[in-house]
Structures are given as structure tokens and as C-alpha cells.
Design an enzyme around this catalytic site. Structure first.
Site, PDB file in Angstrom:
ATOM      1  N   HIS A  21      11.198 -24.462 -24.665  1.00 23.62           N
ATOM      2  CA  HIS A  21      11.049 -24.822 -23.225  1.00 23.62           C
ATOM      3  C   HIS A  21      10.785 -23.625 -22.533  1.00 23.62           C
ATOM      4  CE1 HIS A  21      11.541 -28.132 -20.322  1.00 23.62           C
ATOM      5  NE2 HIS A  21      12.700 -27.647 -19.893  1.00 23.62           N
ATOM      6  N   ASN A  67      14.927 -26.759 -13.020  1.00 23.55           N
ATOM      7  CA  ASN A  67      14.695 -27.732 -12.125  1.00 23.55           C
ATOM      8  C   ASN A  67      14.472 -27.353 -10.669  1.00 23.55           C
ATOM      9  OD1 ASN A  67      15.633 -29.085 -14.659  1.00 23.55           O
ATOM     10  ND2 ASN A  67      17.412 -29.910 -13.778  1.00 23.55           N
ATOM     11  N   ASP A  92       5.770 -25.792 -21.089  1.00 25.33           N
ATOM     12  CA  ASP A  92       5.561 -26.515 -22.360  1.00 25.33           C
ATOM     13  C   ASP A  92       5.056 -28.000 -22.382  1.00 25.33           C
ATOM     14  OD1 ASP A  92       8.177 -26.414 -21.041  1.00 25.33           O
ATOM     15  OD2 ASP A  92       8.634 -27.963 -22.636  1.00 25.33           O
ATOM     16  N   ASN A 113      10.788 -31.523 -15.679  1.00 23.59           N
ATOM     17  CA  ASN A 113      11.461 -31.088 -14.479  1.00 23.59           C
ATOM     18  C   ASN A 113      11.126 -30.071 -13.608  1.00 23.59           C
ATOM     19  OD1 ASN A 113      13.235 -33.601 -14.774  1.00 23.59           O
ATOM     20  ND2 ASN A 113      14.932 -32.297 -16.087  1.00 23.59           N
TER      21      ASN A 113
END
Length: 188
Positions: A21, A67, A92, A113
Site C-alpha cells: 500500500h 484515508n 497502488d 480510500n
């Protein structure tokens, strides 16, 4: 000199450093290292500045967690007066094979997100992004563990060459525009 804001998405903290991530952080780290530049802690993130010919690339690693990535993006766009078309988000992508690059001018958040928050903040899905394939080699129900998992040994070995390609694509974006970068790097 024309400025570009290159935002690598990731999560702060030692637990996330080598996770899939965090490829956005890895990409901008690679570019800063290539240019012998260091990141400085700034409002809402860490920032490094590199020059590519007559362009200035501001490399940003938001410290807002994934987020809320849009918060740092918006602050630095306004502070540095950088237009949306001169922003590039590096993230990613589960839907691409490992190491595959795809540049796009717009698109959905794809359930990501970080992109979801950026889209909310910009009130638009039209902003340049570079998606780095992390593949979807996980079993049903294992997506979060996979995305937040560390790279395999094979992937770790291949990453250096792949990050070099990402760096070239980002520089092409700044020097020759998004369309040229897409033509020369998509699918590579």
C-alpha cells in the site's frame, strides 16, 4: 520555473514502510534519493524538491494516513499555487499485474480510500494519477492483509528496476505532458 506536485500515497509509521500500500511513498523516496535530496517534515507531510531540466517537482508524502490524503494534497496545491493538471498521484493498484504502470488523466477511485478522499476534496475524478500494479495474488477475504502485507522476496528484488521506470514516467509527465507519458509508459 514551472512547479509540479508529485504525491506518493502511503501510511506513516514503521509498520507500513515495506507494505504494498506504500508504493507511493517508495516511489517518491526513490526519486529523492536519485537526486540526492532529503525529505523535510512540513505541514501535513514530508516534502522534497527536485529539479528536472527547467521544472521543479515537489515530492510529497502526506502524513495524514491514506484515508485523508486529500487534505495534504489540497493544502500544498493551494500553498504552491499548483493547478490540478500539474499534480500526479502515485498509488497502488490491485487490478494491475505486479510492477505494471498505468498513467491516467481521470478515473474512479477503484475502492482505494486515498483516491476516494482526493476525489472528495477536489470535487472531481479528473486529476492525473500513476497506478502501480501490486497484483491480486490473494485469497478471497484476504485483500486487506495482502495490501498491508510486505513485498515478497521476488517483488523486493524487482522493485528497484520498477521504481526506476516510475521515476522516468514521472519526469516524462513533467517534461512532455501526460499524454506522452501515457504513450511511452502505460503497460510497461
Amino acid at each position: 520555473m514551472k512547479k509540479y506536485l508529485i504525491v506518493g500515497l502511503g501510511n506513516i509509521g514503521a509498520d507500513y514502510v515495506n507494505t504494498r500500500h506504500n508504493i507511493g511513498f517508495k516511489a517518491v523516496d526513490f526519486m529523492a534519493q536519485e537526486a540526492n535530496e532529503n525529505f523535510e517534515t512540513v505541514k501535513l507531510g514530508a516534502l522534497a524538491q527536485i529539479k528536472v531540466k527547467n521544472k521543479v517537482l515537489l515530492l510529497l508524502k502526506p502524513n495524514t494516513y491514506m484515508n485523508l490524503s486529500g487534505k495534504a494534497l489540497q493544502f500544498w496545491m493551494e500553498k504552491e499555487k499548483i493547478a490540478k493538471e500539474n499534480v500526479l498521484i502515485i498509488t497502488d493498484d490491485l487490478n494491475l499485474p505486479f510492477g505494471t504502470i498505468r498513467l491516467k488523466a481521470k478515473g474512479s477511485d477503484g475502492g482505494h480510500n486515498g483516491l476516494k478522499h482526493i476525489q472528495q476534496v477536489l470535487n472531481s475524478a479528473e486529476y492525473p494519477r500513476l497506478r502501480f500494479g501490486i497484483s491480486d495474488a490473494f485469497k478471497k477475504g484476504q485483500q486487506v492483509d495482502y495490501v498491508l502485507g510486505e513485498w515478497s522476496n521476488e517483488e523486493t528484488i524487482a522493485l528497484k528496476e520498477r521504481l526506476s521506470v516510475v521515476s522516468q514516467a514521472v519526469k516524462e509527465f513533467a517534461l512532455a505532458g501526460l499524454n506522452n507519458a501515457m504513450n511511452n509508459f502505460n503497460g510497461k
